[in-house]
Each structure stands twice: as C-alpha cells, then as structure tokens.
Design a protein around this motif. Sequence first.
Motif, PDB file in Angstrom:
ATOM      1  N   ASN A 159     -17.098  -3.167  -1.024  1.00  0.00           N
ATOM      2  CA  ASN A 159     -16.743  -3.727  -2.324  1.00  0.00           C
ATOM      3  C   ASN A 159     -15.283  -3.450  -2.643  1.00  0.00           C
ATOM      4  O   ASN A 159     -14.607  -4.238  -3.299  1.00  0.00           O
ATOM      5  CB  ASN A 159     -17.626  -3.128  -3.422  1.00  0.00           C
ATOM      6  N   PHE A 160     -14.823  -2.320  -2.161  1.00  0.00           N
ATOM      7  CA  PHE A 160     -13.419  -1.957  -2.367  1.00  0.00           C
ATOM      8  C   PHE A 160     -13.046  -0.915  -1.326  1.00  0.00           C
ATOM      9  O   PHE A 160     -13.778   0.027  -1.083  1.00  0.00           O
ATOM     10  CB  PHE A 160     -13.195  -1.389  -3.777  1.00  0.00           C
ATOM     11  N   ARG A 161     -11.902  -1.106  -0.710  1.00  0.00           N
ATOM     12  CA  ARG A 161     -11.408  -0.114   0.243  1.00  0.00           C
ATOM     13  C   ARG A 161      -9.890  -0.157   0.216  1.00  0.00           C
ATOM     14  O   ARG A 161      -9.282  -1.213   0.345  1.00  0.00           O
ATOM     15  CB  ARG A 161     -11.926  -0.400   1.657  1.00  0.00           C
ATOM     16  N   PHE A 162      -9.292   0.998   0.032  1.00  0.00           N
ATOM     17  CA  PHE A 162      -7.837   1.041  -0.091  1.00  0.00           C
ATOM     18  C   PHE A 162      -7.339   2.395   0.391  1.00  0.00           C
ATOM     19  O   PHE A 162      -7.882   3.434   0.026  1.00  0.00           O
ATOM     20  CB  PHE A 162      -7.426   0.836  -1.555  1.00  0.00           C
ATOM     21  N   TYR A 163      -6.344   2.392   1.230  1.00  0.00           N
ATOM     22  CA  TYR A 163      -5.755   3.637   1.716  1.00  0.00           C
ATOM     23  C   TYR A 163      -4.275   3.628   1.381  1.00  0.00           C
ATOM     24  O   TYR A 163      -3.583   2.634   1.593  1.00  0.00           O
ATOM     25  CB  TYR A 163      -5.950   3.781   3.234  1.00  0.00           C
ATOM     26  N   LEU A 164      -3.804   4.728   0.847  1.00  0.00           N
ATOM     27  CA  LEU A 164      -2.402   4.847   0.459  1.00  0.00           C
ATOM     28  C   LEU A 164      -1.899   6.226   0.845  1.00  0.00           C
ATOM     29  O   LEU A 164      -2.566   7.231   0.632  1.00  0.00           O
ATOM     30  CB  LEU A 164      -2.247   4.659  -1.051  1.00  0.00           C
ATOM     31  N   ARG A 165      -0.748   6.277   1.455  1.00  0.00           N
ATOM     32  CA  ARG A 165      -0.128   7.552   1.757  1.00  0.00           C
ATOM     33  C   ARG A 165       1.309   7.516   1.255  1.00  0.00           C
ATOM     34  O   ARG A 165       1.889   6.455   1.017  1.00  0.00           O
ATOM     35  CB  ARG A 165      -0.160   7.856   3.254  1.00  0.00           C
ATOM     36  N   GLY A 166       1.877   8.677   1.073  1.00  0.00           N
ATOM     37  CA  GLY A 166       3.261   8.744   0.618  1.00  0.00           C
ATOM     38  C   GLY A 166       3.703  10.188   0.536  1.00  0.00           C
ATOM     39  O   GLY A 166       2.945  11.108   0.852  1.00  0.00           O
ATOM     40  N   ARG A 167       4.928  10.385   0.110  1.00  0.00           N
ATOM     41  CA  ARG A 167       5.444  11.742  -0.110  1.00  0.00           C
ATOM     42  C   ARG A 167       5.709  11.889  -1.605  1.00  0.00           C
ATOM     43  O   ARG A 167       6.534  11.161  -2.174  1.00  0.00           O
ATOM     44  CB  ARG A 167       6.720  11.977   0.713  1.00  0.00           C
ATOM     45  N   TYR A 168       5.021  12.822  -2.230  1.00  0.00           N
ATOM     46  CA  TYR A 168       5.040  12.936  -3.684  1.00  0.00           C
ATOM     47  C   TYR A 168       5.524  14.314  -4.126  1.00  0.00           C
ATOM     48  O   TYR A 168       5.308  15.315  -3.437  1.00  0.00           O
ATOM     49  CB  TYR A 168       3.637  12.711  -4.261  1.00  0.00           C
ATOM     50  N   SER A 169       6.114  14.371  -5.291  1.00  0.00           N
ATOM     51  CA  SER A 169       6.464  15.649  -5.912  1.00  0.00           C
ATOM     52  C   SER A 169       5.186  16.294  -6.437  1.00  0.00           C
ATOM     53  O   SER A 169       4.148  15.631  -6.603  1.00  0.00           O
ATOM     54  CB  SER A 169       7.432  15.423  -7.078  1.00  0.00           C
ATOM     55  N   GLN A 170       5.243  17.590  -6.729  1.00  0.00           N
ATOM     56  CA  GLN A 170       4.071  18.277  -7.251  1.00  0.00           C
ATOM     57  C   GLN A 170       3.660  17.697  -8.599  1.00  0.00           C
ATOM     58  O   GLN A 170       2.461  17.612  -8.913  1.00  0.00           O
ATOM     59  CB  GLN A 170       4.340  19.779  -7.390  1.00  0.00           C
ATOM     60  N   THR A 171       4.630  17.277  -9.393  1.00  0.00           N
ATOM     61  CA  THR A 171       4.312  16.661 -10.683  1.00  0.00           C
ATOM     62  C   THR A 171       3.488  15.396 -10.493  1.00  0.00           C
ATOM     63  O   THR A 171       2.482  15.173 -11.179  1.00  0.00           O
ATOM     64  CB  THR A 171       5.605  16.324 -11.455  1.00  0.00           C
ATOM     65  N   SER A 172       3.894  14.552  -9.535  1.00  0.00           N
ATOM     66  CA  SER A 172       3.161  13.313  -9.266  1.00  0.00           C
ATOM     67  C   SER A 172       1.776  13.603  -8.706  1.00  0.00           C
ATOM     68  O   SER A 172       0.802  12.920  -9.047  1.00  0.00           O
ATOM     69  CB  SER A 172       3.948  12.434  -8.288  1.00  0.00           C
ATOM     70  N   ILE A 173       1.674  14.619  -7.855  1.00  0.00           N
ATOM     71  CA  ILE A 173       0.377  14.998  -7.288  1.00  0.00           C
ATOM     72  C   ILE A 173      -0.571  15.432  -8.403  1.00  0.00           C
ATOM     73  O   ILE A 173      -1.749  15.049  -8.424  1.00  0.00           O
ATOM     74  CB  ILE A 173       0.555  16.129  -6.255  1.00  0.00           C
ATOM     75  N   ASP A 174      -0.061  16.203  -9.358  1.00  0.00           N
ATOM     76  CA  ASP A 174      -0.881  16.644 -10.491  1.00  0.00           C
ATOM     77  C   ASP A 174      -1.372  15.447 -11.308  1.00  0.00           C
ATOM     78  O   ASP A 174      -2.525  15.428 -11.765  1.00  0.00           O
ATOM     79  CB  ASP A 174      -0.084  17.595 -11.393  1.00  0.00           C
ATOM     80  N   ILE A 175      -0.509  14.460 -11.500  1.00  0.00           N
ATOM     81  CA  ILE A 175      -0.886  13.261 -12.267  1.00  0.00           C
ATOM     82  C   ILE A 175      -1.985  12.489 -11.535  1.00  0.00           C
ATOM     83  O   ILE A 175      -2.983  12.064 -12.143  1.00  0.00           O
ATOM     84  CB  ILE A 175       0.344  12.360 -12.496  1.00  0.00           C
ATOM     85  N   ILE A 176      -1.823  12.304 -10.224  1.00  0.00           N
ATOM     86  CA  ILE A 176      -2.831  11.583  -9.446  1.00  0.00           C
ATOM     87  C   ILE A 176      -4.169  12.315  -9.490  1.00  0.00           C
ATOM     88  O   ILE A 176      -5.230  11.699  -9.675  1.00  0.00           O
ATOM     89  CB  ILE A 176      -2.360  11.399  -7.987  1.00  0.00           C
ATOM     90  N   GLU A 177      -4.137  13.642  -9.323  1.00  0.00           N
ATOM     91  CA  GLU A 177      -5.372  14.424  -9.364  1.00  0.00           C
ATOM     92  C   GLU A 177      -6.067  14.287 -10.716  1.00  0.00           C
ATOM     93  O   GLU A 177      -7.290  14.158 -10.794  1.00  0.00           O
ATOM     94  CB  GLU A 177      -5.074  15.892  -9.074  1.00  0.00           C
ATOM     95  N   ARG A 178      -5.278  14.308 -11.789  1.00  0.00           N
ATOM     96  CA  ARG A 178      -5.856  14.176 -13.121  1.00  0.00           C
ATOM     97  C   ARG A 178      -6.523  12.819 -13.298  1.00  0.00           C
ATOM     98  O   ARG A 178      -7.623  12.712 -13.859  1.00  0.00           O
ATOM     99  CB  ARG A 178      -4.764  14.388 -14.182  1.00  0.00           C
TER     100      ARG A 178
END
Length: 245
Positions: free
Chosen positions: A178-197
Amino acid sequence: MSQIAQISHTLKQLLRQHQLTYKDVASFLGMSEANVKRIFSTNSFTLDKLEQICDMLNMNLSDLFIITQKKTEQLSQLTKEQELELLSDPKLLLTAVCVRDGWMFDELIGHYDIDKHECIRLLARLDKLKVIDLLPNNHYKLLIAQDFRWIPGGPLEKFMEQEVMVKFMAPKQDEKWNFRFYLRGRYSQTSIDIIERKLNQLTKEAADLNNEDADLPLSQRQHMGLLMAMRPWEPSLFEQMRRKS
C-alpha cells in the motif's frame, strides 16, 4: 496526549459503542453538526457541553473521568516473563494480538482454527498474565495500551526481528504494497530529533485509529502491517567504497 484530548477520545469511543453520530449529538445539544465536529476536533469542550453529552450517554461527569483514567492506566510495556509466556504458545500469542485489535470472541473462533473451549482457556491465560480482564460471557477489558512497546532487546523484539520483519519485507507474489518508501541522508542531531518526534506521533495516531476501529465488525476491517524504522546506517555497497586511511 493532554487530559482534555484523552477525555475527547473516550467520548468518541463511547459514542461509537452507543451507535451515536455527531449528527445525533448535534440534535441533542441543539447545535449544528459542523459546530459539534469543531468541538471534537479542537477539544474545545466546556464543562456544560461535557455534562450534556454525558446526559445523552446516561452517565455523569465523574463516570467519564473514571473511564478516561482507567484507559490511561493501561500497560505500556510487558514484563520479560509476560513476553516469554506469550511466545511459548503460538495460539496464545495469536489470541493476544486479536484482543489487542478488539476482536470479539465469536470472530476469533470463526476466523481461526480455535474451538470455543480452547479459546476460553486462552483468554483465561491472558487474564492471568494481566493482558486482559476476563468478564462474563467471554467479554474482556484490554489492560494493555494500543501503543505499548516491546522491551528493547527483549523476547518479543527478537521474535519480531527474526520471524516477522524479514517475512514482512518479502511479500508473496499476490500481495501488494500500500505504501513503501525508503529515504536516507545525513542529518544534524536537531533534525534527527524532529524526525523521531514525528515518527513517535505517527505511531501514536496509528494506535489510536486501531483503537477507534476496534468497535467495527471484523468484516469492515483489514489486517495491515506498518513498519517504521530509523537508525544510523550506510549500505554495505557504499561502505566498501570508502577511501582507506
């Protein structure tokens, strides 16, 4: 979730159980259906409106607060012993998954190869494990939260990694994504915290929707799998091309 949002969520469940719609609430309150939807969507209840809706449900405010409190007291994580017990018997694990999803007793024995007496014994074991509170006539009250988590590195997590996730990522020929998506990148810790939230919020919303749909007949619900994961990782193909120091 704020306390007023928890109360709103409980009210929605109670209305569904009584087969009442926003239109019914609007008629009872003498308001437009649009205004009732707005109150529920923004959680902008006044005590007066809460009391009127409780009257509609033949209950008082204290009943509503008690029910809401009991829901917030559900277990968010099992013990290691509970997880091991569930894994010791595939049918017990299956029954635990079904009650978490709100299956009725007749739906469970009708859909799976489990007879009535065996199902009663399985429910009794779940009651002993404090996963459910078994009630008369094979009804039950769920004691685990919809968004409960496995013990990190515990028995259930290891089982899911070894037996479920691998098969989930390799669908059969007639199964579609129904949905499949893969994304990779290099993120700052601030961005990682936002994604996790945001991922945690989506997990909570998905669990709430599953809980809301639990009152619908089994024929109106589809068994779905949802996998979300994020960790530090680089494909081995790329690792092999790193410049050697």
